[in-house]
Design a protein around this motif. Structure first.
Motif, short mmCIF file in Angstrom:
data_model
loop_
_atom_site.label_atom_id
_atom_site.label_comp_id
_atom_site.label_asym_id
_atom_site.label_seq_id
_atom_site.Cartn_x
_atom_site.Cartn_y
_atom_site.Cartn_z
N LEU A 19 3.60 4.98 -6.71
CA LEU A 19 2.69 3.96 -6.17
C LEU A 19 2.88 3.70 -4.68
O LEU A 19 1.94 3.70 -3.92
CB LEU A 19 2.81 2.61 -6.89
N GLN A 20 4.14 3.45 -4.25
CA GLN A 20 4.35 2.96 -2.89
C GLN A 20 5.83 2.96 -2.58
O GLN A 20 6.66 2.91 -3.47
CB GLN A 20 3.86 1.52 -2.81
N ASN A 79 11.81 4.31 -9.71
CA ASN A 79 11.08 3.45 -8.77
C ASN A 79 9.85 2.89 -9.46
O ASN A 79 8.75 3.42 -9.32
CB ASN A 79 10.61 4.24 -7.56
N ALA A 87 -3.50 14.11 -9.66
CA ALA A 87 -2.59 14.83 -8.78
C ALA A 87 -2.07 16.10 -9.45
O ALA A 87 -1.87 17.12 -8.79
CB ALA A 87 -1.43 13.92 -8.38
N TYR A 138 -4.57 2.52 -17.59
CA TYR A 138 -3.90 2.19 -16.33
C TYR A 138 -4.27 3.20 -15.23
O TYR A 138 -4.04 4.40 -15.37
CB TYR A 138 -2.39 2.20 -16.59
N ARG A 173 10.65 -2.50 -6.85
CA ARG A 173 10.40 -1.17 -7.43
C ARG A 173 11.51 -0.74 -8.37
O ARG A 173 12.07 0.35 -8.20
CB ARG A 173 10.20 -0.09 -6.35
N TRP A 226 0.84 -1.20 0.00
CA TRP A 226 0.00 0.00 0.00
C TRP A 226 0.87 1.25 0.00
O TRP A 226 2.01 1.22 0.47
CB TRP A 226 -0.93 -0.01 1.22
N PRO A 227 0.34 2.35 -0.52
CA PRO A 227 1.17 3.56 -0.69
C PRO A 227 1.71 4.14 0.62
O PRO A 227 2.76 4.78 0.61
CB PRO A 227 0.24 4.55 -1.41
N GLU A 228 1.02 3.95 1.74
CA GLU A 228 1.47 4.56 2.99
C GLU A 228 2.63 3.80 3.62
O GLU A 228 3.29 4.30 4.52
CB GLU A 228 0.31 4.66 3.99
N GLN A 272 5.79 3.50 -12.54
CA GLN A 272 4.97 4.65 -12.14
C GLN A 272 5.80 5.93 -12.07
O GLN A 272 5.36 6.98 -12.51
CB GLN A 272 4.31 4.38 -10.78
N ARG A 316 -9.25 -3.11 0.27
CA ARG A 316 -8.29 -3.34 1.35
C ARG A 316 -8.82 -4.41 2.30
O ARG A 316 -8.07 -5.25 2.78
CB ARG A 316 -8.02 -2.05 2.12
N ARG A 375 1.34 8.23 -3.92
CA ARG A 375 0.83 7.21 -4.82
C ARG A 375 1.04 7.59 -6.28
O ARG A 375 1.44 6.78 -7.09
CB ARG A 375 -0.67 6.99 -4.54
N ARG A 407 -1.87 10.91 -1.57
CA ARG A 407 -2.16 10.96 -3.01
C ARG A 407 -0.92 11.28 -3.82
O ARG A 407 -0.68 10.70 -4.87
CB ARG A 407 -3.25 11.99 -3.31
N ASP A 420 -4.11 8.43 -11.77
CA ASP A 420 -3.71 9.04 -10.49
C ASP A 420 -2.80 10.24 -10.72
O ASP A 420 -2.92 11.27 -10.05
CB ASP A 420 -2.95 8.03 -9.62
#
Lengths: 394, 394
Positions: free
Chosen positions: A242-243, B97, B133, B124, B219, A66-68, B100, B20, A238, A235, B129
């Motif tokens: 992404l993460q 990374n 952003a 995608y 990544r 997950w991104p966090e 993305q 999730r 991400r 955001r 995203d």
């Protein structure tokens, strides 16, 4: 003042070219770069962590996350901050690719192109890189600015903490503050103190990293944004990539869970303190007229040579002599090359080579600066307490 | 159409909350997420690579590195692209990374806030995203746009390559093109073909990754920008997070040097091809009225259920039944929930659970959609060559 050596090539190399050349040559003693000491990388413990990680069912360390970032790692980061007085919950922590990404995200949230950000006269070059990339302007801390970028625990390049008065003054501005805590654990005399975050959750973007205390190649840092900016920070993370790196996070989480990280930090502080002392001693002996800012921690010593010379000439001459450093302009928002200054990092130089490195530096300086900087002079009998060469030029 | 189950909680969960929750429950069969199969992670080889890396003198894998990435890795990436017809030099490759970040950097260079970017009707979500952003707008490929975002080798979510005509049409626009090559190695029927990069160096930003073919937790992706944008891309990378992860790069470089990566890719293609066939077969049996887009490769199958229902209701119902998926709106620039569509990823589902997953999905669908979608019907005797359910709805 021009070099007295044979004429330089048509297009003289820039600082980065010189630094890359120096870094690629094992014969050059590298006081540049701000690299931690590789002898302190805990290779065995990291290998054990890696092996445990990939052996787990499903090898989640190799999968998307997950991104966090990992919950276990965020819990450990929050716990370390709580012990320093900052009531942070794991869900308020965002894992990033090193402190640099945390800083970039904070600036992205706070500043539009053209905004002015208050910084120390000499500051972290990575912050200045973000300013350049995003069209932000480095400005004096007391100027008309959108936000402050501070290193309250320990500054880079000078290696000083902010005292209570300076902290109170900064907070009184009631501006958003990016608190770069990267070197907090590396104060020679004691553990990391209370971060600004502890007293100003609504305004402080707290930036931390394991690059200095574990190893930089893992690229594990973190951001604790003000709660109302949390969703936006996530955001940005991400959309940026992404993460955070799952493998690196798993290794750090495992390391913190299996090793005595506080004992490690005590060891690091002693090691770097010893090397800083050795570098300071050599500088006072070999370059006694230089003005030296004695640091309270960190990887480096900030110095002003005793005459003005073009810094690129000095760097080129130094590399010729087999030593390198970070030129002072790297740390200045306006890129000013005067007053001539150098950052010397003892961190990644073998302890036994520090004196030789300084001798080479002194030779390069004497060849460039001439009679005014000629030989070593006798060390003053007593340097007195605290900073030897205080007051500083600026 | 409302659920006929007991009344839902006051604030119904959004798609991410549901996903999730599903991901955290091992009882749920997860067709969502686009994760590669962990059974194919080469754990032993990666461990050997890690051990070699940290045992090297100075453990450079744990230290800081340069922003462009490791030279050895860039050389291997360039060589793989050269074999596909693109004359790329190692110094033209920038390690990132994951794909993305490569995509985010390309968009940063090409587009200011408000710019329109041409994309497939379904694309995608990570690209969308970045658009959100940065204030960019997803627009049809043939509209008035600043740049095109394409997946010529294999698209996500549909899993199709662009044919020669579509490629020629895209190039004829003479616009900057971001070529997302993430799934290129995962065409069921053969190796990755010639990238757009090979024929249009001045306009193509080529984006690649090892996340699908090695593992995503490392990544490691890359960007090959047009030569005139190289310096700017590097500046963005440096300001974003200094450099790519040194440890992960070293592991990938070592893996490519010690293992037969092409043999690995053949194995992956067969494995995912087999699972896709199994998923398609189960879908045709259990949900025969759905419109199914048979993919040429990749991790997923894109489907249109045979009636319109709120996609969140369907997802919630599916999770209740113990199965999850990616709702179609995730892949649409305007977030449209109609026509109702789902992406089903076979990639990370145990082969033996694919049929059960589809049975649960069919149960959830019947409970939601009612009589019109009631039971399985007999499979047509011959599905015919190529796409079974062609022509597609759109």
């Amino acid at each position: 003042v021009q070099s007295r050596r044979p004429s330089p090539p048509a297009a003289p190399p820039d600082a980065e070219t010189l630094q890359r050349r120096a870094a690629a040559d094992p014969g050059v003693i590298g006081f540049g770069g701000g690299l931690p000491a590789d002898v302190l990388f805990p290779r065995a413990a990291l290998t054990a962590a890696f092996v445990r990680a990939v052996q787990r069912p499903a090898a989640a360390a190799l999968q998307y996350g997950w991104p966090e970032g990992l919950e276990g790692l965020r819990t450990q980061i929050a716990e370390r901050l709580r012990r320093r007085g900052a009531a942070v919950a794991p869900e308020e922590v965002l894992v990033t690719n090193g402190a640099q990404q945390a800083l970039a995200i904070a600036l992205q949230i706070l500043c539009r192109a053209g905004a002015r950000v208050g910084v120390d006269p000499e500051t972290y070059p990575g912050a200045l890189d973000v300013f350049t990339a995003r069209g932000l302007v480095a400005a004096p801390l007391d100027g008309d600015v959108r936000a402050l970028y501070l290193m309250p625990a320990l500054s880079n390049p000078r290696g000083h903490g902010m005292d209570d008065l300076a902290r109170a003054r900064a907070r009184a501005r009631r501006l958003p503050i990016i608190e770069d805590d990267a070197y907090a654990d590396l104060r020679f005399e004691g553990p990391a103190g209370r971060p600004l975050l502890a007293d100003d959750r609504e305004r402080v973007f707290h930036v931390g990293t394991f690059s200095k205390t574990l190893c930089p190649g893992l690229r594990v840092g973190y951001l604790v944004p003000p709660p109302r900016h949390k969703a936006r920070a996530l955001r940005w993370k991400r959309s940026a990539d992404l993460q955070p790196n799952t493998l690196a996070q798993t290794i750090v989480e495992d390391f913190l869970g299996h090793q005595d990280f506080d004992a490690r930090i005590v060891k690091l502080r002693r090691y770097y303190g010893r090397k800083a002392a050795r570098l300071l001693e050599a500088l006072r002996r070999e370059l006694p007229r230089w003005e030296i800012d004695e640091p309270e921690g960190g990887f480096a010593v900030w110095c002003y040579p005793d005459e003005e010379r073009p810094e690129l000439d000095f760097l080129a001459r130094a590399v010729d002599e087999g030593v390198s450093f970070d030129p002072g302009s790297m740390f200045r928002g306006n890129g000013a090359v005067t007053p001539l200054a150098v950052r010397l990092c003892h961190s990644s130089v073998d302890e036994a080579r520090i004196e030789e490195g300084v001798r080479r530096l002194a030779r390069a300086w004497r060849r460039l600066a001439g009679p005014g900087a000629r030989g070593p002079r006798a060390r003053p009998a007593s340097p007195g307490p605290g900073r030897t060469n205080a007051p500083l030029r600026r």
